[in-house]
Every structure is written in structure tokens, then in C-alpha cells.
Write a protein that holds these residues in place. Structure first.
Motif, PDB file in Angstrom:
ATOM      1  N   ALA A 158       0.835  -1.214   0.000  1.00  0.00           N
ATOM      2  CA  ALA A 158       0.000   0.000   0.000  1.00  0.00           C
ATOM      3  C   ALA A 158       0.864   1.256   0.000  1.00  0.00           C
ATOM      4  CB  ALA A 158      -0.942  -0.017   1.203  1.00  0.00           C
ATOM      5  N   ALA A 159       1.899   1.266   0.843  1.00  0.00           N
ATOM      6  CA  ALA A 159       2.790   2.427   0.890  1.00  0.00           C
ATOM      7  C   ALA A 159       3.507   2.619  -0.432  1.00  0.00           C
ATOM      8  CB  ALA A 159       3.799   2.251   2.030  1.00  0.00           C
ATOM      9  N   GLY A 160       3.932   1.524  -1.050  1.00  0.00           N
ATOM     10  CA  GLY A 160       4.624   1.631  -2.326  1.00  0.00           C
ATOM     11  C   GLY A 160       3.745   2.178  -3.434  1.00  0.00           C
ATOM     12  N   ILE A 161       2.467   1.836  -3.408  1.00  0.00           N
ATOM     13  CA  ILE A 161       1.562   2.268  -4.472  1.00  0.00           C
ATOM     14  C   ILE A 161       1.126   3.718  -4.289  1.00  0.00           C
ATOM     15  CG2 ILE A 161      -0.727   1.880  -5.490  1.00  0.00           C
ATOM     16  CD1 ILE A 161      -0.355  -1.099  -4.920  1.00  0.00           C
ATOM     17  N   TRP A 162       0.816   4.103  -3.046  1.00  0.00           N
ATOM     18  CA  TRP A 162       0.173   5.407  -2.825  1.00  0.00           C
ATOM     19  C   TRP A 162       1.046   6.463  -2.159  1.00  0.00           C
ATOM     20  CZ3 TRP A 162      -3.370   1.165  -1.459  1.00  0.00           C
ATOM     21  CH2 TRP A 162      -4.320   0.937  -2.442  1.00  0.00           C
ATOM     22  N   LEU A 163       2.174   6.092  -1.584  1.00  0.00           N
ATOM     23  CA  LEU A 163       2.948   7.063  -0.827  1.00  0.00           C
ATOM     24  C   LEU A 163       4.316   7.392  -1.416  1.00  0.00           C
ATOM     25  CD1 LEU A 163       2.240   5.962   2.878  1.00  0.00           C
ATOM     26  CD2 LEU A 163       1.135   7.781   1.556  1.00  0.00           C
ATOM     27  N   LEU A 164       5.033   6.389  -1.958  1.00  0.00           N
ATOM     28  CA  LEU A 164       6.430   6.595  -2.326  1.00  0.00           C
ATOM     29  C   LEU A 164       6.613   7.625  -3.435  1.00  0.00           C
ATOM     30  CD1 LEU A 164       7.968   3.006  -2.101  1.00  0.00           C
ATOM     31  CD2 LEU A 164       7.959   4.847  -0.411  1.00  0.00           C
ATOM     32  N   ASN A 165       5.856   7.514  -4.524  1.00  0.00           N
ATOM     33  CA  ASN A 165       6.022   8.470  -5.618  1.00  0.00           C
ATOM     34  C   ASN A 165       5.670   9.898  -5.210  1.00  0.00           C
ATOM     35  OD1 ASN A 165       7.109   7.292  -8.076  1.00  0.00           O
ATOM     36  ND2 ASN A 165       5.352   5.924  -8.018  1.00  0.00           N
ATOM     37  N   PRO A 166       4.544  10.128  -4.526  1.00  0.00           N
ATOM     38  CA  PRO A 166       4.290  11.505  -4.051  1.00  0.00           C
ATOM     39  C   PRO A 166       5.393  12.030  -3.141  1.00  0.00           C
ATOM     40  CG  PRO A 166       2.291  10.186  -3.917  1.00  0.00           C
ATOM     41  CD  PRO A 166       3.400   9.242  -4.268  1.00  0.00           C
ATOM     42  N   LEU A 167       5.939  11.156  -2.282  1.00  0.00           N
ATOM     43  CA  LEU A 167       7.023  11.575  -1.391  1.00  0.00           C
ATOM     44  C   LEU A 167       8.228  12.070  -2.179  1.00  0.00           C
ATOM     45  CD1 LEU A 167       8.505  11.725   1.354  1.00  0.00           C
ATOM     46  CD2 LEU A 167       9.108   9.308   1.039  1.00  0.00           C
ATOM     47  N   THR A 179      18.816  11.550  -0.969  1.00  0.00           N
ATOM     48  CA  THR A 179      19.623  10.400  -0.567  1.00  0.00           C
ATOM     49  C   THR A 179      19.097   9.800   0.727  1.00  0.00           C
ATOM     50  OG1 THR A 179      21.571  11.358  -1.628  1.00  0.00           O
ATOM     51  CG2 THR A 179      21.941   9.603  -0.033  1.00  0.00           C
ATOM     52  N   ALA A 180      18.777  10.669   1.687  1.00  0.00           N
ATOM     53  CA  ALA A 180      18.233  10.194   2.962  1.00  0.00           C
ATOM     54  C   ALA A 180      16.904   9.481   2.751  1.00  0.00           C
ATOM     55  CB  ALA A 180      18.062  11.367   3.926  1.00  0.00           C
ATOM     56  N   ALA A 181      16.084   9.999   1.839  1.00  0.00           N
ATOM     57  CA  ALA A 181      14.794   9.366   1.564  1.00  0.00           C
ATOM     58  C   ALA A 181      14.977   7.993   0.927  1.00  0.00           C
ATOM     59  CB  ALA A 181      13.964  10.263   0.649  1.00  0.00           C
ATOM     60  N   ALA A 182      15.953   7.872   0.041  1.00  0.00           N
ATOM     61  CA  ALA A 182      16.217   6.576  -0.587  1.00  0.00           C
ATOM     62  C   ALA A 182      16.633   5.549   0.465  1.00  0.00           C
ATOM     63  CB  ALA A 182      17.307   6.723  -1.645  1.00  0.00           C
ATOM     64  N   LEU A 183      17.518   5.965   1.381  1.00  0.00           N
ATOM     65  CA  LEU A 183      17.923   5.070   2.468  1.00  0.00           C
ATOM     66  C   LEU A 183      16.740   4.746   3.378  1.00  0.00           C
ATOM     67  CD1 LEU A 183      21.377   6.630   3.436  1.00  0.00           C
ATOM     68  CD2 LEU A 183      20.988   4.433   2.315  1.00  0.00           C
ATOM     69  N   LEU A 184      15.882   5.732   3.619  1.00  0.00           N
ATOM     70  CA  LEU A 184      14.705   5.513   4.459  1.00  0.00           C
ATOM     71  C   LEU A 184      13.783   4.472   3.849  1.00  0.00           C
ATOM     72  CD1 LEU A 184      12.839   6.274   6.827  1.00  0.00           C
ATOM     73  CD2 LEU A 184      11.889   8.096   5.371  1.00  0.00           C
ATOM     74  N   VAL A 185      13.591   4.522   2.533  1.00  0.00           N
ATOM     75  CA  VAL A 185      12.726   3.552   1.861  1.00  0.00           C
ATOM     76  C   VAL A 185      13.298   2.139   1.996  1.00  0.00           C
ATOM     77  CG1 VAL A 185      11.889   2.790  -0.395  1.00  0.00           C
ATOM     78  CG2 VAL A 185      11.730   5.192   0.244  1.00  0.00           C
ATOM     79  N   VAL A 186      14.603   2.000   1.759  1.00  0.00           N
ATOM     80  CA  VAL A 186      15.221   0.670   1.821  1.00  0.00           C
ATOM     81  C   VAL A 186      15.172   0.123   3.243  1.00  0.00           C
ATOM     82  CG1 VAL A 186      17.334  -0.626   1.453  1.00  0.00           C
ATOM     83  CG2 VAL A 186      16.738   1.209  -0.105  1.00  0.00           C
ATOM     84  N   LEU A 187      15.661   0.901   4.190  1.00  0.00           N
ATOM     85  CA  LEU A 187      15.736   0.424   5.572  1.00  0.00           C
ATOM     86  C   LEU A 187      14.360   0.307   6.201  1.00  0.00           C
ATOM     87  CD1 LEU A 187      18.848   2.460   6.798  1.00  0.00           C
ATOM     88  CD2 LEU A 187      18.758   0.173   5.794  1.00  0.00           C
ATOM     89  N   GLY A 188      13.443   1.228   5.843  1.00  0.00           N
ATOM     90  CA  GLY A 188      12.093   1.159   6.385  1.00  0.00           C
ATOM     91  C   GLY A 188      11.345  -0.072   5.921  1.00  0.00           C
ATOM     92  N   SER A 189      11.468  -0.403   4.626  1.00  0.00           N
ATOM     93  CA  SER A 189      10.806  -1.606   4.106  1.00  0.00           C
ATOM     94  C   SER A 189      11.415  -2.855   4.720  1.00  0.00           C
ATOM     95  CB  SER A 189      10.913  -1.643   2.584  1.00  0.00           C
ATOM     96  OG  SER A 189      12.275  -1.643   2.167  1.00  0.00           O
ATOM     97  N   ALA A 190      12.736  -2.867   4.901  1.00  0.00           N
ATOM     98  CA  ALA A 190      13.391  -4.023   5.525  1.00  0.00           C
ATOM     99  C   ALA A 190      12.927  -4.186   6.974  1.00  0.00           C
ATOM    100  CB  ALA A 190      14.910  -3.863   5.465  1.00  0.00           C
ATOM    101  N   LEU A 191      12.838  -3.058   7.692  1.00  0.00           N
ATOM    102  CA  LEU A 191      12.394  -3.107   9.092  1.00  0.00           C
ATOM    103  C   LEU A 191      10.951  -3.585   9.198  1.00  0.00           C
ATOM    104  CD1 LEU A 191      12.855  -2.498  12.089  1.00  0.00           C
ATOM    105  CD2 LEU A 191      12.164  -0.133  11.634  1.00  0.00           C
ATOM    106  N   LEU A 192      10.098  -3.115   8.304  1.00  0.00           N
ATOM    107  CA  LEU A 192       8.694  -3.523   8.329  1.00  0.00           C
ATOM    108  C   LEU A 192       8.548  -5.020   8.135  1.00  0.00           C
ATOM    109  CD1 LEU A 192       5.761  -2.580   8.508  1.00  0.00           C
ATOM    110  CD2 LEU A 192       5.790  -2.237   6.026  1.00  0.00           C
ATOM    111  N   MET A 193       9.338  -5.576   7.197  1.00  0.00           N
ATOM    112  CA  MET A 193       9.277  -7.020   6.980  1.00  0.00           C
ATOM    113  C   MET A 193       9.855  -7.783   8.164  1.00  0.00           C
ATOM    114  SD  MET A 193       7.780  -7.683   4.083  1.00  0.00           S
ATOM    115  CE  MET A 193       6.688  -6.363   4.654  1.00  0.00           C
ATOM    116  N   GLY A 219      11.717  -2.003  -4.110  1.00  0.00           N
ATOM    117  CA  GLY A 219      12.345  -1.686  -5.393  1.00  0.00           C
ATOM    118  C   GLY A 219      11.412  -1.928  -6.559  1.00  0.00           C
ATOM    119  N   VAL A 220      10.676  -3.053  -6.526  1.00  0.00           N
ATOM    120  CA  VAL A 220       9.716  -3.362  -7.597  1.00  0.00           C
ATOM    121  C   VAL A 220       8.637  -2.285  -7.673  1.00  0.00           C
ATOM    122  CG1 VAL A 220       7.936  -4.982  -8.349  1.00  0.00           C
ATOM    123  CG2 VAL A 220      10.127  -5.844  -7.522  1.00  0.00           C
ATOM    124  N   LEU A 221       8.142  -1.847  -6.512  1.00  0.00           N
ATOM    125  CA  LEU A 221       7.092  -0.830  -6.480  1.00  0.00           C
ATOM    126  C   LEU A 221       7.580   0.518  -7.015  1.00  0.00           C
ATOM    127  CD1 LEU A 221       5.533  -1.739  -3.029  1.00  0.00           C
ATOM    128  CD2 LEU A 221       4.525  -2.147  -5.285  1.00  0.00           C
TER     129      LEU A 221
END
Length: 618
Positions: free
Chosen positions: A201-210, A224-238, A253-255
């Protein structure tokens, strides 16, 4: 005291960087690859080498983020439509390979005298291939985007998914019954599903607007910080959901794969990915407990060889069953014959659940680490023991009994463009080449290419050169081109001979050899490129066209002077006929005729009149 702690930590950082900087280039220079260099560096500075680090597991936990970022970058290259097209390979090929390997490896464990539970845990851990090592080796070879590389990536993705049910299975196998077991297991499943749904859900509706908002702010460091946040945040969520961190990053990454920001994100992540992935290999090298290996060397050495052999054999059989060539099947078997980083997680969970004891855990971990160390060596051995001439010809037709109005020799970039004009007029062409991969790739786009070495007279006869009206030599090897010209002029006089020239010197050689047409491979495109550059700089198309025409004329004049003087340099685009060389017509987008009364500027004329700085250029 604080200064001492800081200094100690800084020394460790310097030691890690220094080991990598010194050892890895040496291994690459020796042709052993960077992965093996990192592993060796880790072994040297680890607790069983110089002893500079006493707790490699703590480094390993941090370095696993390198694997996470690696899969995120891979996900950026995998658009959902492409991923959907790989579903049969992911779930079909992946399931078949994992089932076959698990059964075989469990049998190996039983043969060594372990119980069924221990054998299954060892097999399940070893079947999970090291994503980091395989992806790094594929990346160094440039095979990730190739069909054989895509099949390996698909299997790795399925194995990453497999860690979740395996961890659940370990919990069920545990002889220790946890409190509130009925509710906790269903709760864990629910949390995992919720985490996965939340990430999608976050990948579909939040990442691109961010990223659109951050791009508008024009703050590069925030992107750069946002890119790291996406990677580490998705890893932490899983991880919170009990799933694989790497799989979470891959899905993120796929999203983002169809986002307009994906190239920027990939560029921001790349430095961190490379450093952390190297740190991961360093920590794996440190984790090889030499005391455990020395104390149980017979079991561990025989175990790692037996496990790798059994897994490689299963992978090869499955690959052949799914119609892979012998070369691709063998390559996949060697690449994926090792255990992986997820085995450490599985073995630790099994030890905590008392399915295996501490001694078995240490032995199994040493076997997996040793298999990871041996894989780059086996890949190098395979490369050296498999000469290029033994490349598989399965599915490749050799030139034999062919005929066509035009014989095209060489189907690289030059030959592909050249052939389009003939195919547009339905000219009957025969195409031969010696690049197996290119032949297979061309077939996917509807081209029928035959395998054949144009420097051999028997191959030319088999390719129909004796019946062809024209022979087009489109290869980029001047020695081979000269050999083909020599054979064609002597044996096939009925065919017009058109040849791709390497440079001015080669052009003169070809005309002296009597070819009907030759063109320097880069001259005409470079002239047009220069004219386009002038237009982009504000010069009118008329002036750009006049300058391009003048450059061609001056080049032809120099060429004729060099021929008359017996020079060793030659021009481009000259057609050799019975009446002598003449300039061949040159297609150009700048075709506006020169208006009367307009002349080139004196500066431009002077440049064009000036002699070549290098008559062999181009």
C-alpha cells in the motif's frame, strides 16, 4: 577513557577498510574475483587470523544491509510486468529445484548418521543459496539481464520467500511448547500478512508523491536520505512481520521500478550498497571458525563436498529437465551449489528451539561458510576448464547448403543496421556469425542467423558465396576482413564485394585489394554527428550541411592524393570500380542545398583545409 574507546573503534574501521583496499585488488589482479578477496581479507583480520575482531557476528548483522540494498537495486530493474512474466520460473522452476535439492541433501545428512530432524534442518539451510555471492558473481560477469541470469534471479527470489515457512516449520518441530502457542502462531501469521499489505500500500500510494515533494525541494542530500529511508524502512517492516528483510527491500524496489525517480534512487543507494556488501563478505570470512573446522575437519570437509556435490547435481538435472543447455545448466549448478546467509538465521532459530544442539549448529554453520568460500574458486575452475571452443551449439544451425542473393558476414551492430535496407526490399539474405549468444538473441527477434566462420573457404561455399550476387563483410576485425576479401576475390568473382573498413589505412588496403565498396565504420556517423552538434549550437542547417559536405569532399581529395602517392592511409566511403575510385553517395539529414553567393567562413574553411592530425583516425 572515551578517547581510548573512540580510538579503538576507529582502528577497527581502518582495519576493515585497509584489508579490503589491500587484498581485494590483489585477488582481482590474480583473476580470483572480488568476492574471494573479501572473504580472504575477513579471514586474515578475523578472530581466527590476526584476531583484530572478536565478534564477527555483530558486524555480520550490520553488513546484511548490503544484501538488503542489493535486492532493492535488483527490484528497481524488475518492473511488475516483467516480474509477472517470470512467475513460472519463480514458482515453477524454483519449487522444482528446491524440492529436489531438499530431498537429496536430507539423504546426505542421513547418510552421515544424523537424525531425520537434524538432516532436514541442515538440508533446508543449505538449499537457501547465498543471494549476495551469486548476485555479485553474476553482476561482475554482466549476466543478470541475460535469460540464464534471470532464471537464477527467479530461483533466488523464491528461496528468499521460503525462509518464512521454514522458520514456522522450525517452531512446529520444537520439542519445547511455548505458552499461548495457539494464539501466538496465528498472530505471527497475521502480523506478517499485515506487514506485507502495508508495504504494498505504501509503495503504491505514498512513495512516488514523497519523492516528487522532495525533488521539488531540490535538496540532494534529502533525496539520498529518503532513498535510504525507503530501503531500511521496508526491511524493518518485513523484519517486524517476521519476514525476510531482503524480500521487503526487493518489493520496495519493484514498487518504485516504474517511478521517474528510480535512476536517481539507484545512484543514491549504489555507494552504500557496494560498501555494505563488501563488509558482508568480510564478516562471512571472519565467521569461519577455524578451531571448529580443525576439531571436526573430517566431518566438515566431507560434509561440505558431499552437500555441494549433491546440490549441484540436483540443480543440473532440474536445469536440463527444463530445457537449459548443458553449459547453462553446469554454470547454474556451480554458482548455486553453496549454502547462504539465511542458513545462519535458520540454524540459530533451530538451536533456540532445541531442534539441533550447539555442536551441530557450529558444524552446520562452518559447512555453509566454507561452501560460500569455495564457490568463487569453483567458478574460476569451471571457467578455466571450459574453453570457449567448447561452447554449446544446442539450437544453433551451422551454415550448410545455403543460398541467397546477399551473404552477410557478421551480425553485430553494423551488420544489423546494414541488413535492414535489404530486408525492407525483401532481398534474400544469408547471415553468418560466430557469436553463439548473439545468434540465440537474434532468433528471439525473428532473425535467422547461421553459425559460420567467414575466414574459412569451406564455410563460405556452404553459406552460398558461390551463388551470391553480393558479399557484405560487416565484421570489426580487420585481419579477418582482409582474409575474407582475399578468399572472395579469388573464389567468388561473380559477387560484388562490400566491406566494413576499420580506419583510413584499412580503407586503402581494401581498395588495393579490389573491393567494390568500402566504408570506414565511424566516418559518416561522425560527420553527421558533428553537423548535428553545430545545429544544436545555433548554426543554421544550411551552414551545417555545407560544412559536412566540404569535410567529405576534402577527405575524398586527400584520399585520392594518398592513393596516387602510394600512401598508407585511406579515406572513407570510397567505391572502387573499373574506372577508379570515386566518392560514394552519402545519406545525410542535412540536405539543404547551398545558396548562391554564400561562402564558408574563413575560419571554417581553414579548419577543413588543415591536414589530418591522425590519418588513421576514425
Amino acid at each position: 577513557m572515551a578517547t581510548e574507546v573512540v580510538s579503538s573503534d576507529l582502528i577497527k574501521v581502518v582495519a576493515l577498510l585497509g584489508a579490503a583496499v589491500v587484498v581485494v585488488p590483489v585477488f582481482r589482479r590474480l583473476g580470483l574475483g572480488s568476492v574471494l578477496g573479501y572473504l580472504a581479507a575477513g579471514l586474515i583480520i578475523g578472530p581466527f587470523g590476526f584476531g583484530w575482531f572478536s565478534d564477527p557476528q555483530s558486524i555480520l548483522h550490520v553488513a546484511e544491509l548490503g544484501v538488503v540494498m542489493f535486492l532493492f537495486v535488483i527490484g528497481l530493474e524488475m518492473q511488475p510486468s516483467h516480474l509477472w512474466s517470470l512467475r513460472r520460473q519463480i514458482f515453477g522452476l524454483g519449487t522444482l529445484q528446491i524440492l529436489a535439492c531438499t530431498i537429496a541433501l536430507t539423504g546426505v545428512g542421513l547418510a552421515f548418521g544424523f537424525s531425520l530432524a537434524v538432516s532436514f534442518i541442515g538440508a533446508a539451510g543449505f538449499v537457501l543459496t547465498s543471494t549476495a555471492i551469486v548476485m555479485q558473481l553474476l553482476g561482475e560477469r554482466g549476466d543478470i539481464a541475460l535469460p540464464r541470469g534471470q532464471k537464477i534471479v527467479s530461483i533466488l527470489l523464491f528461496e528468499d520467500l521460503l525462509i518464512v515457512p521454514l522458520l514456522a516449520l522450525v517452531a512446529f518441530m520444537s520439542p519445547v511448547v511455548p505458552d499461548h502457542a495457539d494464539g501466538s502462531r496465528w498472530l505471527s501469521v497475521g502480523i506478517g500478512v499485515a506487514s506485507l499489505a502495508g508495504l504494498i500500500a505504501a509503495g503504491i500510494w505514498l512513495l512516488n508523491p514523497l519523492f516528487r515533494i522532495l525533488a521539488a525541494a531540490k535538496a540532494r542530500e534529502v533525496m539520498t536520505a529518503a532513498a535510504l529511508l525507503v530501503v531500511l524502512g521496508s526491511a524493518l517492516l518485513m523484519q517486524v512481520g517476521g519476514l525476510s528483510m531482503a524480500m521487503g527491500a526487493f518489493l520496495a524496489g519493484v514498487l518504485l521500478s516504474e517511478s521517474t525517480f528510480r535512476h536517481q534512487i539507484e545512484a543514491d543507494i549504489e555507494p552504500f550498497r557496494g560498501i555494505l556488501l563488501g563488509l558482508f563478505f568480510l564478516s562471512v570470512g571472519m565467521s569461519l571458525d577455524l578451531s571448529v573446522v580443525a576439531g571436526n575437519w573430517k566431518l566438515i570437509l566431507s560434509g561440505v563436498l558431499a552437500m555441494m556435490a549433491a546440490k549441484a547435481a540436483c540443480i543440473y538435472v532440474v536445469a536440463r529437465m527444463t530445457r537449459s543447455t548443458h553449459v547453462d545448466a553446469l554454470d547454474r549448478a556451480i554458482l548455486m551449489a553453496q549454502g547462504g546467509e539465511f542458513a545462519f538465521v535458520l540454524f540459530s532459530a533451530a538451536a533456540a528451539a532445541r531442534v539441533i544442539d550447539a555442536r551441530v549448529n557450529a558444524n552446520l554453520t562452518a559447512i555453509v561458510v566454507l561452501s560460500m568460500v569455495l564457490t568463487p574458486l569453483f567458478v574460476i575452475l569451471l571457467k578455466r576448464l571450459s574453453p570457449k571452443r567448447q561452447e554449446s551449439f544446442e539450437g544453433i544451425e551451422k551454415a550448410d547448403g545455403l543460398s541467397g542473393s546477399v551473404l552477410i558476414i557478421g551480425f553485430g551492430r553494423f551488420g544489423q543496421v546494414m541488413s535492414q535496407s535489404l530486408l525492407a526490399r525483401d532481398v534474400d539474405v544469408t547471415i553468418i556469425d560466430t557469436d553463439i549468444e548473439m545468434i540465440r538473441s537474434a532468433e528471439e527477434f525473428g532473425f535467422k542467423i547461421y553459425y559460420g566462420d567467414g575466414t574459412r573457404l569451406d564455410v563460405l561455399h556452404s553459406s552460398g558465396a558461390d551463388k551470391a550476387r553480393a558479399i557484405a563483410v560487416c565484421i570489426d576485425d580487420r585481419v579477418a576482413a582482409n582474409r575474407i576479401v582475399e578468399l572472395a576475390k579469388a573464389e567468388f568473382p561473380q559477387a560484388r564485394l562490400l566491406v566494413r573498413s576499420y580506419d583510413r589505412e584499412h580503407s586503402l588496403q581494401l581498395i588495393n585489394a579490389g573491393v567494390d565498396y568500402q566504408i570506414r565504420e565511424t566516418f559518416e556517423s561522425a560527420v553527421n554527428f558533428g553537423a548535428a552538434a553545430l545545429v544544436e549550437l545555433g548554426v543554421s542547417e544550411d551552414d551545417a550541411a555545407r560544412i559536412a559536405t566540404e569535410i567529405r569532399r576534402r577527405d575524398a581529395e586527400r584520399f585520392e592524393l594518398e592513393m596516387a602517392g602510394g600512401g598508407l592511409a585511406a579515406g572513407a566511403g570510397m567505391m572502387h570500380t573499373n574506372t577508379g575510385p570515386r566518392v560514394a553517395p552519402k545519406p545525410t539529414p542535412f540536405t539543404t542545398p547551398r545558396r548562391e553567393g554564400q561562402a564558408l567562413s574563413e575560419e571554417t574553411a581553414e579548419v577543413i583545409r588543415s591536414p589530418d592530425l591522425d590519418n588513421r583516425a576514425g
